[in-house]
Design a protein around this motif. Structure first.
Motif, mmCIF file in Angstrom:
data_model
loop_
_atom_site.group_PDB
_atom_site.id
_atom_site.type_symbol
_atom_site.label_atom_id
_atom_site.label_comp_id
_atom_site.label_asym_id
_atom_site.label_seq_id
_atom_site.Cartn_x
_atom_site.Cartn_y
_atom_site.Cartn_z
ATOM 1 N N SER A 99 0.830 -1.206 0.000
ATOM 2 C CA SER A 99 0.000 0.000 0.000
ATOM 3 C C SER A 99 0.861 1.252 0.000
ATOM 4 O O SER A 99 1.934 1.283 0.609
ATOM 5 C CB SER A 99 -0.921 -0.003 1.224
ATOM 6 N N GLY A 100 0.380 2.296 -0.665
ATOM 7 C CA GLY A 100 1.178 3.507 -0.785
ATOM 8 C C GLY A 100 0.374 4.777 -0.699
ATOM 9 O O GLY A 100 -0.787 4.781 -0.266
ATOM 10 N N VAL A 101 0.983 5.864 -1.130
ATOM 11 C CA VAL A 101 0.396 7.203 -1.023
ATOM 12 C C VAL A 101 0.625 7.962 -2.330
ATOM 13 O O VAL A 101 1.765 8.076 -2.789
ATOM 14 C CB VAL A 101 1.062 8.013 0.116
ATOM 15 N N VAL A 102 -0.444 8.474 -2.922
ATOM 16 C CA VAL A 102 -0.303 9.374 -4.074
ATOM 17 C C VAL A 102 -1.121 10.624 -3.777
ATOM 18 O O VAL A 102 -2.349 10.554 -3.625
ATOM 19 C CB VAL A 102 -0.794 8.744 -5.393
ATOM 20 N N LEU A 103 -0.437 11.751 -3.667
ATOM 21 C CA LEU A 103 -1.100 13.002 -3.318
ATOM 22 C C LEU A 103 -0.893 14.059 -4.396
ATOM 23 O O LEU A 103 0.104 14.045 -5.116
ATOM 24 C CB LEU A 103 -0.556 13.543 -1.988
ATOM 25 N N GLY A 104 -1.818 14.990 -4.465
ATOM 26 C CA GLY A 104 -1.714 16.125 -5.365
ATOM 27 C C GLY A 104 -1.311 17.371 -4.599
ATOM 28 O O GLY A 104 -1.786 17.615 -3.485
ATOM 29 N N ASN A 105 -0.416 18.155 -5.174
ATOM 30 C CA ASN A 105 0.006 19.413 -4.570
ATOM 31 C C ASN A 105 0.674 20.246 -5.655
ATOM 32 O O ASN A 105 1.417 19.719 -6.471
ATOM 33 C CB ASN A 105 0.979 19.160 -3.416
ATOM 34 N N SER A 106 0.426 21.526 -5.652
ATOM 35 C CA SER A 106 0.991 22.370 -6.707
ATOM 36 C C SER A 106 2.145 23.242 -6.244
ATOM 37 O O SER A 106 3.180 23.306 -6.883
ATOM 38 C CB SER A 106 -0.110 23.259 -7.303
ATOM 39 N N GLY A 107 1.978 23.910 -5.106
ATOM 40 C CA GLY A 107 2.971 24.901 -4.702
ATOM 41 C C GLY A 107 4.004 24.445 -3.703
ATOM 42 O O GLY A 107 4.974 25.169 -3.446
ATOM 43 N N GLY A 108 3.814 23.277 -3.106
ATOM 44 C CA GLY A 108 4.738 22.839 -2.073
ATOM 45 C C GLY A 108 4.638 23.710 -0.833
ATOM 46 O O GLY A 108 3.590 24.278 -0.535
ATOM 47 N N GLY A 109 5.738 23.848 -0.113
ATOM 48 C CA GLY A 109 5.741 24.604 1.145
ATOM 49 C C GLY A 109 5.871 26.094 0.927
ATOM 50 O O GLY A 109 6.899 26.704 1.218
ATOM 51 N N MET A 110 4.802 26.711 0.458
ATOM 52 C CA MET A 110 4.832 28.135 0.149
ATOM 53 C C MET A 110 5.077 29.000 1.384
ATOM 54 O O MET A 110 5.764 30.017 1.318
ATOM 55 C CB MET A 110 3.521 28.553 -0.513
ATOM 56 N N THR A 111 4.521 28.614 2.526
ATOM 57 C CA THR A 111 4.733 29.383 3.749
ATOM 58 C C THR A 111 6.204 29.338 4.149
ATOM 59 O O THR A 111 6.803 30.363 4.499
ATOM 60 C CB THR A 111 3.867 28.837 4.891
ATOM 61 N N PHE A 173 -6.313 5.192 -8.019
ATOM 62 C CA PHE A 173 -7.398 4.322 -8.489
ATOM 63 C C PHE A 173 -6.869 3.251 -9.439
ATOM 64 O O PHE A 173 -7.186 2.059 -9.322
ATOM 65 C CB PHE A 173 -8.462 5.181 -9.173
ATOM 66 N N GLN A 174 -6.041 3.668 -10.371
ATOM 67 C CA GLN A 174 -5.496 2.738 -11.357
ATOM 68 C C GLN A 174 -4.625 1.673 -10.694
ATOM 69 O O GLN A 174 -4.634 0.501 -11.100
ATOM 70 C CB GLN A 174 -4.692 3.514 -12.408
ATOM 71 N N MET A 175 -3.869 2.054 -9.679
ATOM 72 C CA MET A 175 -3.015 1.092 -8.981
ATOM 73 C C MET A 175 -3.832 0.016 -8.268
ATOM 74 O O MET A 175 -3.479 -1.160 -8.280
ATOM 75 C CB MET A 175 -2.112 1.820 -7.985
ATOM 76 N N VAL A 176 -4.936 0.439 -7.649
ATOM 77 C CA VAL A 176 -5.791 -0.544 -6.971
ATOM 78 C C VAL A 176 -6.562 -1.369 -7.999
ATOM 79 O O VAL A 176 -6.686 -2.590 -7.875
ATOM 80 C CB VAL A 176 -6.757 0.157 -5.988
ATOM 81 N N ARG A 177 -7.038 -0.725 -9.042
ATOM 82 C CA ARG A 177 -7.829 -1.419 -10.056
ATOM 83 C C ARG A 177 -7.030 -2.509 -10.767
ATOM 84 O O ARG A 177 -7.564 -3.568 -11.100
ATOM 85 C CB ARG A 177 -8.372 -0.406 -11.079
ATOM 86 N N THR A 178 -5.767 -2.244 -10.992
ATOM 87 C CA THR A 178 -4.943 -3.222 -11.714
ATOM 88 C C THR A 178 -4.295 -4.254 -10.794
ATOM 89 O O THR A 178 -3.585 -5.141 -11.269
ATOM 90 C CB THR A 178 -3.836 -2.505 -12.501
ATOM 91 N N GLY A 179 -4.497 -4.118 -9.496
ATOM 92 C CA GLY A 179 -3.941 -5.088 -8.568
ATOM 93 C C GLY A 179 -2.544 -4.770 -8.084
ATOM 94 O O GLY A 179 -1.931 -5.564 -7.369
ATOM 95 N N MET A 180 -2.011 -3.608 -8.464
ATOM 96 C CA MET A 180 -0.672 -3.233 -8.001
ATOM 97 C C MET A 180 -0.657 -3.035 -6.484
ATOM 98 O O MET A 180 0.331 -3.356 -5.817
ATOM 99 C CB MET A 180 -0.198 -1.956 -8.704
ATOM 100 N N ALA A 181 -1.761 -2.501 -5.957
ATOM 101 C CA ALA A 181 -1.849 -2.247 -4.521
ATOM 102 C C ALA A 181 -3.258 -2.552 -4.036
ATOM 103 O O ALA A 181 -4.233 -2.233 -4.729
ATOM 104 C CB ALA A 181 -1.495 -0.794 -4.212
ATOM 105 N N PRO A 182 -3.402 -3.146 -2.840
ATOM 106 C CA PRO A 182 -4.750 -3.406 -2.311
ATOM 107 C C PRO A 182 -5.399 -2.156 -1.755
ATOM 108 O O PRO A 182 -6.633 -2.013 -1.753
ATOM 109 C CB PRO A 182 -4.500 -4.432 -1.200
ATOM 110 N N VAL A 183 -4.569 -1.216 -1.262
ATOM 111 C CA VAL A 183 -5.047 0.022 -0.641
ATOM 112 C C VAL A 183 -4.104 1.154 -1.033
ATOM 113 O O VAL A 183 -2.881 0.977 -1.066
ATOM 114 C CB VAL A 183 -5.087 -0.098 0.903
ATOM 115 N N MET A 184 -4.688 2.319 -1.316
ATOM 116 C CA MET A 184 -3.878 3.514 -1.549
ATOM 117 C C MET A 184 -4.482 4.681 -0.770
ATOM 118 O O MET A 184 -5.702 4.870 -0.763
ATOM 119 C CB MET A 184 -3.816 3.873 -3.034
ATOM 120 N N VAL A 185 -3.621 5.451 -0.131
ATOM 121 C CA VAL A 185 -4.046 6.694 0.509
ATOM 122 C C VAL A 185 -3.804 7.803 -0.500
ATOM 123 O O VAL A 185 -2.699 7.912 -1.058
ATOM 124 C CB VAL A 185 -3.256 6.942 1.807
ATOM 125 N N THR A 186 -4.831 8.606 -0.753
ATOM 126 C CA THR A 186 -4.727 9.557 -1.860
ATOM 127 C C THR A 186 -5.554 10.806 -1.593
ATOM 128 O O THR A 186 -6.348 10.867 -0.660
ATOM 129 C CB THR A 186 -5.154 8.882 -3.182
#
Length: 402
Positions: A99-111, A173-186
């Motif tokens: 299981s892994g993590v795929v997150l979206g972020n654009s600016g990073g640590g702007m503060t 979604f694609q990783m879980v759908r194809t069986g690469m991972a049983p769970v993803m945090v996203t």
């Protein structure tokens, strides 16, 4: 191909510090946009935003963590804790390894960036904290989620401006759908509400000084927000076997590029993404009950998006409900699609459609059912979530009621 369901959700945004608080605000049509509070805000032409108030990070994280966590990472971890607690998962052994993590972020640590530029250029200091780089890097939040919850599978961050979260969730979604991972945090997060972050957006001249009014004839621009939305995507049989509560099913997705202009949206690109998501999910246009719009409140986006919906859904476009919750929590840039996915889940699970608030005057070029100003009860079996980014990058998710 395996079925993929959502078994946990977490958020912190201008409307609430949890999912229940946020959904309550959606139902009430509450506005979380107000005066910004940070250093030198009086120097800005734009001084409103969907800023998170009453958030005391020092009471949540220890001193060592605070030296490593930019505000966007703090938001991510708060939301991730809520999502994973709801899912009831413990990542050990083989589950942790895959299981892994795929997150979206654009600016990073702007503060962090803003503060350290001040130290060097304004205060004349020649040294910065040794952890500045690991604190501001875009993948910091994903890495810290993986470390806190022992997630050892595929972990990375997607940065595609305002489509970052939808792109990230599509990958998970694609990783879980194809069986690469049983769970993803996203999901995704963003915190650009600092002097430099708002000043940069001012330069684009797409910001409103008073309110976000998507689809309304008198709309005059977008309003920035901040926060995070995090979800647990899980393989259906895995979730069913352990008796997990299922919030909704991710049925399909599509990603397209306009390949035309760096800032002006394209009807064709957006329509292809909407059509592609329905095709991938095996959904007919007349099955779609609700669309959470990108709906930024700019003249160009709103009319282009309505035209794209009309093209993709054909005669059914006049019957579908479409709303923009950015009118309430602001535009979270890289984190926006994640927080907005909550409105789709609410529509599917609770039969409540979040409204487009601030709507004052019909626009003939946005002549769809935009659920103006008040939430609506309606039975919805299929929902779409739109995200259209600068750079012409489009990502649409299709969800189904379970």
């Amino acid at each position: 191909m395996k079925r993929v369901v959502i078994t946990g959700a977490g958020t912190i945004n201008a409307l609430g510090h949890t999912v229940p608080e946020t959904l309550e605000a959606f139902r009430e049509g509450r506005c979380g946009i107000g005066p910004l509070e940070f250093r030198d805000v009086e120097r800005l032409a734009i001084n409103i935003g969907g800023q998170i108030k009453n958030f005391e990070a020092e009471g949540i994280f220890n001193r060592q963590q605070m030296s490593l966590y930019d505000r966007f990472t703090q938001f991510t971890l708060v939301a991730a804790r809520e999502a994973i607690a709801q899912a009831g998962l413990e990542f050990i052994g083989d589950l942790a390894a895959k299981s892994g993590v795929v997150l979206g972020n654009s600016g990073g640590g702007m503060t962090t960036l803003d503060e350290n530029y001040r130290h060097v250029y304004e205060d004349g200091k020649n040294r910065v904290h040794p952890f500045v780089v690991p604190k501001l890097m875009n993948n910091a939040a994903a890495s810290h989620v993986s470390m806190e919850f022992n997630l050892k599978g595929p972990t990375f961050t997607v940065a595609s401006a305002c489509a970052s979260s939808n792109h990230a969730m599509a990958q998970a979604f694609q990783m879980v759908r194809t069986g690469m991972a049983p769970v993803m945090v996203t999901g995704g997060s963003e915190s650009m509400l600092c002097f430099g972050g708002v000043k940069a957006w001012e330069g684009l001249r797409v910001m409103s000084k008073d309110a976000c009014r998507p689809f309304s004839m008198n709309r005059n621009g977008m309003v920035q927000g901040e926060g995070a939305g995090i979800f647990v995507f899980e393989e259906y049989e895995h979730a069913k076997k352990r008796g997990a509560e299922i919030l909704a099913e991710i049925a399909g997705f599509s990603m397209t590029s306009d390949a035309s202009d760096i800032v002006m949206p394209s009807k064709q690109g957006a329509a292809r993404a909407i059509s592609g998501a329905m095709k991938d999910a095996g959904i007919n246009a007349d099955e779609v009950g609700y669309i959470n719009a990108h709906g930024t409140g700019t003249a160009a986006n709103d009319k282009t998006e309505c035209a794209a919906v009309a093209d993709a859904l054909g005669p059914h476009a006049d019957k579908v409900m479409i709303s923009s919750t950015k009118s309430m929590h602001g535009h979270l840039i890289g984190g926006t699609g994640a927080v907005e996915l909550l409105a789709c889940i609410m529509a599917l699970r609770d039969g409540v459609i979040a409204p487009t608030i601030g709507y004052e005057e019909p626009d003939p070029e946005c002549a769809l059912d935009v659920v103006p100003n008040e939430a609506r009860e309606a039975k919805v079996d299929v929902a779409l979530s739109n995200a259209f980014a600068f750079g012409g990058l489009n990502a649409v998710l299709a969800l189904r009621k379970v």
